[in-house]
Design a protein around this motif. Sequence first.
Motif: not given
Lengths: 256, 307
Positions: A24-33, A48-59
């Motif tokens: 969807g071209g949402a972009g990419a997200a880096l998660l820093c724990g 789980v946050l990562s998976k929800r971001l992927c479902a919203a179109g983010f790598d």
Amino acid sequence: MLPFFFGSKKRALFGSFEPATHRGGAGAALLCGSWGTEYTNAHRAMRVLSKRLCAAGFDTLRFDYFGAGDSGGETIDAELDGWKNDIGTALRELTEMSGTSRIAIIGMRLGATLVVEAAPQLPARVDSVVLWDPILCGTDYLNSLQTPQGDRRETTPVSPMCGPPEVAASQLGGLLVSSSFIDGLRSIDLSSREVRLPSNVLTIFSNNQHRECNIGSASKDSEVAILEAPSPWRDSADQEEGLPVEVFERILKWLR
Amino acid sequence: MASVTHIVEKIAQFGREKGLVGIVADPAVPSNENRLAVVILNTGTIHRVGHHRMYVGMSRKLARTGITVLRFDFSGLGDSSPHLSDQPLLQSNLTDIEAALEWLQTTRGISRVVLIGLCSGADHAILYGFSDPRVVGLVLIDPYIPPTARYFFDYLSHRLRDVRNWRNFRLHKSKLLRRLFEHISRTLHLDGGPLHLEYHGLDPRASLEKAYEATAQAGVKFLVICTGQHHAPRQTYREQFINAFSKVSFGDSLQLEFFQNADHTFSSIRSRSELDELVASWCKNTPFERSTPLTPPIADVTALWSA
């Protein structure tokens, strides 16, 4: 999901790359724990946050700092300046793997604080930053990590993988860390100074942990959200409230 | 086994659609001897790194002694894919252990394995070990141990000595009687054991006894380690394991250790260091040799528990 090691041979970092489930071209997200027990407890929530971001179109890319998690190095090798560089390394990796120019960084607890401090030196343009309960006062944070056996200076100097051959070491939160790491934590102070980041900034405080802070964007949108939500970094025995769905939804709404 | 300085850590992906994720630590130069591998299992829902990064340190130290070590996440935990089958969770986890051993055999030719688990990990190890001839040793850290008469005495004495309990009693907040009743209920089989051991309505207490007996008869070696500072103690003295499983003929296959000052998650560096040294020494010095079964091996938990 693609688990892999990246970085240099001497500073191998573990990462988990998850591509968007639709383009969807949402972009990419880096998660820093976070770090230590907070990292361990919050691992599931970050996945789980990562998976929800992927479902919203983010790598997405989750990764472990050097000397933490599955990354190379021992806990004694941990240094906050090194971890800020690790964020830059991971950001480069994500940018190359994703190929997108629309980048977001999401930091949790100590990860959020590191993102704030690393922001001026990041190697790629970051559009949005989400700070999830950042550590604002290093002294308070250190006090919260004290255990009955905590912060005890070891009698024997230890040899880290990097840096000087022998360093003074202490036990903090059940982990052997260097004195300079503790000094780095102690020096954290995001509550008494104004911080302006070159990105959109969403700061989330949960469970009435809201502290006065002045973190915002230099030129773009910034927002502070105060949410009633579980704290996934707390001991798993205390996590009867489930996942912080409210926080996930707020982050997704902000990034859309 | 020779001591090696360098180790190599790699990603391990295996199982159905390579959905199981782990990290394997290999000695840089594998030995030519009859090689041994260690597989470290999840503790509860904590992912493969373990509390206080204990499994990262343990796997690196063991790899430096020449042993290949795999620590991975069960389906649905850590970075592994959710388990999609209609298997009960316990059976799914045991299937994942089998996949890990298959992967070690296929990729490294290793067919002698020691399983290491803490708490639920220990319970998974004992419930799997008897069924797979590749398992030659089990390191069980704080496994489920049914309470004994001395346990109740120690527990009650400890609680009665704690001034907070008297204060709670006075304020009608005492949990002592309820806890004691819960323990006695378990002993009387009104409640079988921890939730993760529940399986098809069978009784975990009796089934564990069968599993220990079958595993000991197969010649598998045991290193059982109990901690003394659990916040909700399940064992209060060194011999509780032997007393609780008094019907099992362990012979000389059992080494029992009690870490009086360690808590359940080994939060002190010293206790983790002592644990690592003990496990490495045990792996190095134990003559692992699984005996040839006189009777056909029991296929799995279902067959054993309903036998």
